[in-house]
Design a protein around this motif. Sequence first.
Motif: not given
Ligand SMILES: C[C@](O)(CO)[C@H](O)COP(=O)(O)O
Length: 248
Positions: A24, A90, A115, A118, A175-177, A179, A200-201, A224
Amino acid sequence: MTTHQPPQQRRYFALLPAAGVGARMAANGPKQYLTVGGKPMLRHAVDAFRASPLVAHTYVVVSPDDGVIDSVLPADLEGVTVLRCGGATRMDSVLNGLRELAGAVAGHDLIMVHDAARPGLTPALIGKLIDGVGDDPAGGLLALPVVDTMKRSAPGADGISVSAATVPRNGLWSAQTPQMFSYALLLRALGSAPDANAITDDASAIEMLGYAPRLIEGHPRNLKVTLPADIRIAEMYLASNEDEGRLI
Ligand SMILES: C[C@](O)(CO)[C@H](O)COP(=O)(O)O
Ligand SMILES: Nc1ccn([C@@H]2O[C@H](COP(=O)(O)OP(=O)(O)OP(=O)(O)O)[C@@H](O)[C@H]2O)c(=O)n1
């Protein structure tokens, strides 16, 4: 006679999935190596964990054929180990990394999955997560309450998206990280997840086991970096050192 076992000494480890391709971002290479705020994006989060007195060691998961990481994280960099076991998703990268840690960490040790994309993470936010989760077996994650109105889209005429419904935003968090979960629970959750693409998380895999991870308020600086426009925002925060305790 009761034998009093000493409390298990929990250690805190960081695990950074950094094996993505950054589709992306559409850059000429994986986004985690783009220069952001004067250094490769990945290095900001690694340095935040290295600067935290609470974190025992940081592991970075990269693709087996990654040809850049050695120039970003020199082999003699203290407190960091590179794991060349990144996977197709991921979740695969995180699970492969966890499996590499068998023997190095104990089941009750806490793993903070963060991530590499981030870069705005700080030692203060790391400490806030650790303090906020405490010894809750469900673990927890940094997240932000949603402030925009959320729309559910539907395909409209000539291919445009239209708003089919408004999703009530009360109770919605982004959601952030990091986690953070115990090594044993996270390994079990990801190892039993039905479909890597549906996860995805990391918290979603934990929820599938019936746990309710704590939501600890993060900060917009911890965004992110996904699209080109995110880089300027990240650099603005990296150039400032406002108090993460206040959402300004
Ligand atoms: C883990 C995450 O950052 C929480 O918001 C998000 O799900 C990652 O998504 P991505 O598509 O793998 O960037
Ligand atoms: N197979 C994958 C996919 C992603 N990640 C990592 O997971 C984090 C969050 O993923 P995302 O922001 O989606 O990164 P990319 O997958 O690289 O981006 P895109 O989806 O645009 O390709 C990133 O640090 C990324 O490097 C990973 O380790 N292994």
